[in-house]
Write a protein that holds these residues in place. Structure first.
Motif, PDB file in Angstrom:
ATOM      1  N   ARG A 113       0.870  -1.182   0.000  1.00  0.00           N
ATOM      2  CA  ARG A 113       0.000   0.000   0.000  1.00  0.00           C
ATOM      3  C   ARG A 113       0.905   1.229   0.000  1.00  0.00           C
ATOM      4  NH1 ARG A 113      -4.400   0.620   4.671  1.00  0.00           N
ATOM      5  NH2 ARG A 113      -2.539   0.718   6.018  1.00  0.00           N
ATOM      6  N   ILE A 114       0.715   2.080  -0.987  1.00  0.00           N
ATOM      7  CA  ILE A 114       1.558   3.257  -1.149  1.00  0.00           C
ATOM      8  C   ILE A 114       0.742   4.521  -0.896  1.00  0.00           C
ATOM      9  CG2 ILE A 114       3.018   4.540  -2.762  1.00  0.00           C
ATOM     10  CD1 ILE A 114       3.461   1.892  -4.252  1.00  0.00           C
ATOM     11  N   THR A 115       1.345   5.460  -0.194  1.00  0.00           N
ATOM     12  CA  THR A 115       0.717   6.757   0.046  1.00  0.00           C
ATOM     13  C   THR A 115       1.526   7.824  -0.673  1.00  0.00           C
ATOM     14  OG1 THR A 115      -0.065   6.063   2.242  1.00  0.00           O
ATOM     15  CG2 THR A 115      -0.005   8.430   1.784  1.00  0.00           C
ATOM     16  N   MET A 116       0.897   8.436  -1.695  1.00  0.00           N
ATOM     17  CA  MET A 116       1.542   9.514  -2.442  1.00  0.00           C
ATOM     18  C   MET A 116       0.577  10.694  -2.478  1.00  0.00           C
ATOM     19  SD  MET A 116       3.291   7.488  -5.667  1.00  0.00           S
ATOM     20  CE  MET A 116       4.129   8.988  -6.207  1.00  0.00           C
ATOM     21  N   PRO A 117       0.978  11.835  -1.950  1.00  0.00           N
ATOM     22  CA  PRO A 117       0.096  13.013  -1.911  1.00  0.00           C
ATOM     23  C   PRO A 117      -0.470  13.340  -3.294  1.00  0.00           C
ATOM     24  CG  PRO A 117       2.072  13.411  -0.627  1.00  0.00           C
ATOM     25  CD  PRO A 117       2.307  12.126  -1.369  1.00  0.00           C
ATOM     26  N   GLY A 118      -1.789  13.540  -3.334  1.00  0.00           N
ATOM     27  CA  GLY A 118      -2.432  13.934  -4.578  1.00  0.00           C
ATOM     28  C   GLY A 118      -2.726  12.800  -5.539  1.00  0.00           C
ATOM     29  N   VAL A 119      -2.372  11.568  -5.164  1.00  0.00           N
ATOM     30  CA  VAL A 119      -2.612  10.421  -6.048  1.00  0.00           C
ATOM     31  C   VAL A 119      -3.809   9.635  -5.525  1.00  0.00           C
ATOM     32  CG1 VAL A 119      -1.675   8.276  -6.980  1.00  0.00           C
ATOM     33  CG2 VAL A 119      -0.197  10.277  -6.695  1.00  0.00           C
ATOM     34  N   ASP A 120      -4.790   9.384  -6.387  1.00  0.00           N
ATOM     35  CA  ASP A 120      -6.011   8.694  -5.980  1.00  0.00           C
ATOM     36  C   ASP A 120      -6.175   7.392  -6.756  1.00  0.00           C
ATOM     37  OD1 ASP A 120      -8.276   8.404  -4.421  1.00  0.00           O
ATOM     38  OD2 ASP A 120      -9.588   9.321  -5.922  1.00  0.00           O
ATOM     39  N   ILE A 121      -5.055   6.727  -7.032  1.00  0.00           N
ATOM     40  CA  ILE A 121      -5.081   5.459  -7.754  1.00  0.00           C
ATOM     41  C   ILE A 121      -5.141   4.324  -6.737  1.00  0.00           C
ATOM     42  CG2 ILE A 121      -3.807   3.959  -9.342  1.00  0.00           C
ATOM     43  CD1 ILE A 121      -2.417   6.478 -10.391  1.00  0.00           C
ATOM     44  N   PRO A 122      -6.053   3.363  -6.905  1.00  0.00           N
ATOM     45  CA  PRO A 122      -6.128   2.240  -5.961  1.00  0.00           C
ATOM     46  C   PRO A 122      -4.756   1.600  -5.749  1.00  0.00           C
ATOM     47  CG  PRO A 122      -7.992   2.178  -7.454  1.00  0.00           C
ATOM     48  CD  PRO A 122      -7.066   3.246  -7.975  1.00  0.00           C
ATOM     49  N   GLY A 123      -4.411   1.399  -4.501  1.00  0.00           N
ATOM     50  CA  GLY A 123      -3.116   0.827  -4.180  1.00  0.00           C
ATOM     51  C   GLY A 123      -2.052   1.882  -3.934  1.00  0.00           C
ATOM     52  N   MET A 124      -2.333   3.120  -4.374  1.00  0.00           N
ATOM     53  CA  MET A 124      -1.387   4.215  -4.169  1.00  0.00           C
ATOM     54  C   MET A 124      -2.061   5.390  -3.481  1.00  0.00           C
ATOM     55  SD  MET A 124       0.608   4.030  -7.845  1.00  0.00           S
ATOM     56  CE  MET A 124       1.883   5.202  -7.354  1.00  0.00           C
ATOM     57  N   ASP A 125      -3.252   5.147  -2.978  1.00  0.00           N
ATOM     58  CA  ASP A 125      -4.038   6.203  -2.333  1.00  0.00           C
ATOM     59  C   ASP A 125      -3.909   6.197  -0.821  1.00  0.00           C
ATOM     60  OD1 ASP A 125      -5.363   3.872  -1.763  1.00  0.00           O
ATOM     61  OD2 ASP A 125      -7.185   4.363  -2.880  1.00  0.00           O
ATOM     62  N   GLY A 126      -3.075   5.306  -0.289  1.00  0.00           N
ATOM     63  CA  GLY A 126      -2.895   5.219   1.149  1.00  0.00           C
ATOM     64  C   GLY A 126      -4.035   4.515   1.855  1.00  0.00           C
ATOM     65  N   LYS A 127      -5.003   3.990   1.091  1.00  0.00           N
ATOM     66  CA  LYS A 127      -6.167   3.341   1.691  1.00  0.00           C
ATOM     67  C   LYS A 127      -6.251   1.867   1.312  1.00  0.00           C
ATOM     68  CE  LYS A 127      -8.742   7.705   1.352  1.00  0.00           C
ATOM     69  NZ  LYS A 127      -9.926   8.371   0.738  1.00  0.00           N
ATOM     70  N   THR A 128      -6.092   1.577   0.038  1.00  0.00           N
ATOM     71  CA  THR A 128      -6.244   0.208  -0.432  1.00  0.00           C
ATOM     72  C   THR A 128      -4.899  -0.485  -0.639  1.00  0.00           C
ATOM     73  OG1 THR A 128      -6.372   1.097  -2.695  1.00  0.00           O
ATOM     74  CG2 THR A 128      -8.453   0.630  -1.570  1.00  0.00           C
ATOM     75  N   TRP A 129      -4.935  -1.807  -0.571  1.00  0.00           N
ATOM     76  CA  TRP A 129      -3.747  -2.637  -0.745  1.00  0.00           C
ATOM     77  C   TRP A 129      -3.800  -3.337  -2.103  1.00  0.00           C
ATOM     78  CZ3 TRP A 129       0.069  -3.451   3.073  1.00  0.00           C
ATOM     79  CH2 TRP A 129      -0.216  -2.899   4.338  1.00  0.00           C
ATOM     80  N   ARG A 130      -2.645  -3.673  -2.617  1.00  0.00           N
ATOM     81  CA  ARG A 130      -2.563  -4.492  -3.818  1.00  0.00           C
ATOM     82  C   ARG A 130      -1.813  -5.778  -3.498  1.00  0.00           C
ATOM     83  NH1 ARG A 130      -4.318  -3.069  -8.576  1.00  0.00           N
ATOM     84  NH2 ARG A 130      -4.794  -0.879  -9.058  1.00  0.00           N
ATOM     85  N   LYS A 131      -2.325  -6.862  -4.027  1.00  0.00           N
ATOM     86  CA  LYS A 131      -1.673  -8.152  -3.854  1.00  0.00           C
ATOM     87  C   LYS A 131      -0.723  -8.339  -5.028  1.00  0.00           C
ATOM     88  CE  LYS A 131      -2.734 -13.099  -3.408  1.00  0.00           C
ATOM     89  NZ  LYS A 131      -3.832 -14.104  -3.334  1.00  0.00           N
ATOM     90  N   LEU A 132       0.543  -8.635  -4.730  1.00  0.00           N
ATOM     91  CA  LEU A 132       1.544  -8.774  -5.781  1.00  0.00           C
ATOM     92  C   LEU A 132       1.793 -10.240  -6.085  1.00  0.00           C
ATOM     93  CD1 LEU A 132       4.068  -6.035  -4.614  1.00  0.00           C
ATOM     94  CD2 LEU A 132       2.133  -5.811  -6.154  1.00  0.00           C
ATOM     95  N   GLY A 133       1.845 -10.549  -7.359  1.00  0.00           N
ATOM     96  CA  GLY A 133       1.970 -11.942  -7.758  1.00  0.00           C
ATOM     97  C   GLY A 133       3.366 -12.513  -7.653  1.00  0.00           C
ATOM     98  N   GLY A 134       4.371 -11.640  -7.624  1.00  0.00           N
ATOM     99  CA  GLY A 134       5.737 -12.134  -7.505  1.00  0.00           C
ATOM    100  C   GLY A 134       6.312 -12.661  -8.795  1.00  0.00           C
ATOM    101  N   ALA A 135       5.625 -12.377  -9.925  1.00  0.00           N
ATOM    102  CA  ALA A 135       6.082 -12.895 -11.213  1.00  0.00           C
ATOM    103  C   ALA A 135       7.474 -12.384 -11.580  1.00  0.00           C
ATOM    104  CB  ALA A 135       5.090 -12.516 -12.303  1.00  0.00           C
ATOM    105  N   GLY A 136       7.825 -11.204 -11.032  1.00  0.00           N
ATOM    106  CA  GLY A 136       9.124 -10.638 -11.377  1.00  0.00           C
ATOM    107  C   GLY A 136      10.292 -11.347 -10.721  1.00  0.00           C
TER     108      GLY A 136
END
Length: 253
Positions: free
Chosen positions: A116-139
């Motif tokens: 979960r990323i918090t970036m001021p002024g960004v309202d993209i899911p996973g980067m809004d400081g509210k929601t989490w993203r599950k990472l697949g680890g493919a990298g």
């Protein structure tokens, strides 16, 4: 999680060293554990062999949970707790880029990574400081999805020229072409290296466990060198981390 996303901050993750985990060898204590350079005896397992002490000290980090801090100076810092046996941990990564402060929270639950990323002024899911993203680890290794704080010290498997630098500290060199990804470097950056072998310092506590690890990632292109000081402490600390609830996860697609 390549070097730019991990150490310089940026849009996607701005900051996530593959939890290489580090610390500058020297005198002092780390949360009650005696750090490198203090005391008057080398780790018992080493019996005078610096390479053996390093191998044994790094291996001990796979046996118990621990707290860790990675100080990268102006590039930011990472702190958290990890249980290498259950592949469970939680980390907070803070950085500032171009005057903007960013925060990245990560949970590792049974080997699955959530961020979960918090970036001021960004309202993209996973980067809004509210929601989490599950990472697949493919990298794989060197990416956020493959991030594991206990893997960082595995970069020491590429250590050579290991020598004692005090009673409980060693120095040596590391080949980044073999260990760069474990230190958070992406494949692209590894291909641009002009300096492939770098020095490091490491230190042990009274039980021979690795407690400090320090090195400097060389400059690549317009990037500046990044000194990583990693410390490990509070061995055996309880780690009870839960995955985010389904309602907290960003919708895919």
């Amino acid at each position: 999680m390549n070097r730019r996303t991990m150490m310089r901050g940026g849009a996607a993750l701005v900051m996530a060293a593959a939890l290489a985990v580090s610390g500058c060898a020297g005198n002092g204590t780390v949360n009650g554990d005696t750090a490198a350079g203090s005391g008057d005896a080398k780790p018992a397992e080493a019996a005078g062999d610096a390479t053996a002490a390093l191998v044994a000290g790094a291996a001990k980090l796979q046996e118990q949970s621990f707290k860790t801090t990675i100080d990268m100076g102006t590039s930011g810092n990472i702190s958290g707790v990890m249980d290498p046996k259950t592949k469970t941990g939680e980390f907070l990564m803070e950085a500032e880029a171009e005057g903007t402060k960013m925060k990245t929270e990560m949970r590792i639950v049974e080997g699955t990574n959530y961020v979960r990323i918090t970036m001021p002024g960004v309202d993209i899911p996973g980067m809004d400081g509210k929601t989490w993203r599950k990472l697949g680890g493919a990298g794989g290794t060197g990416t956020l999805g493959g991030f594991d704080a206990s893997d960082t010290v595995k970069s020491l498997e590429a250590a050579t020229d290991v020598k004692w630098a005090g009673d409980k500290a060693v120095t040596g060199t590391i080949d980044l072409t073999k260990a760069g990804q474990q230190l958070g470097m992406g494949t692209s950056d590894l291909g641009k290296l002009t300096t492939k072998t770098i020095p490091f310092e490491a230190g042990f506590d009274g039980e021979g466990r690795l407690v400090t690890y320090a090195l400097t990632i060389p400059a690549i292109g317009t990037d500046t060198p990044v000194k990583m000081n990693m410390t490990y402490s509070d061995f055996g600390t309880p780690v009870d981390i839960k995955a985010p609830a389904a309602s907290e996860l960003a919708k895919e697609g």
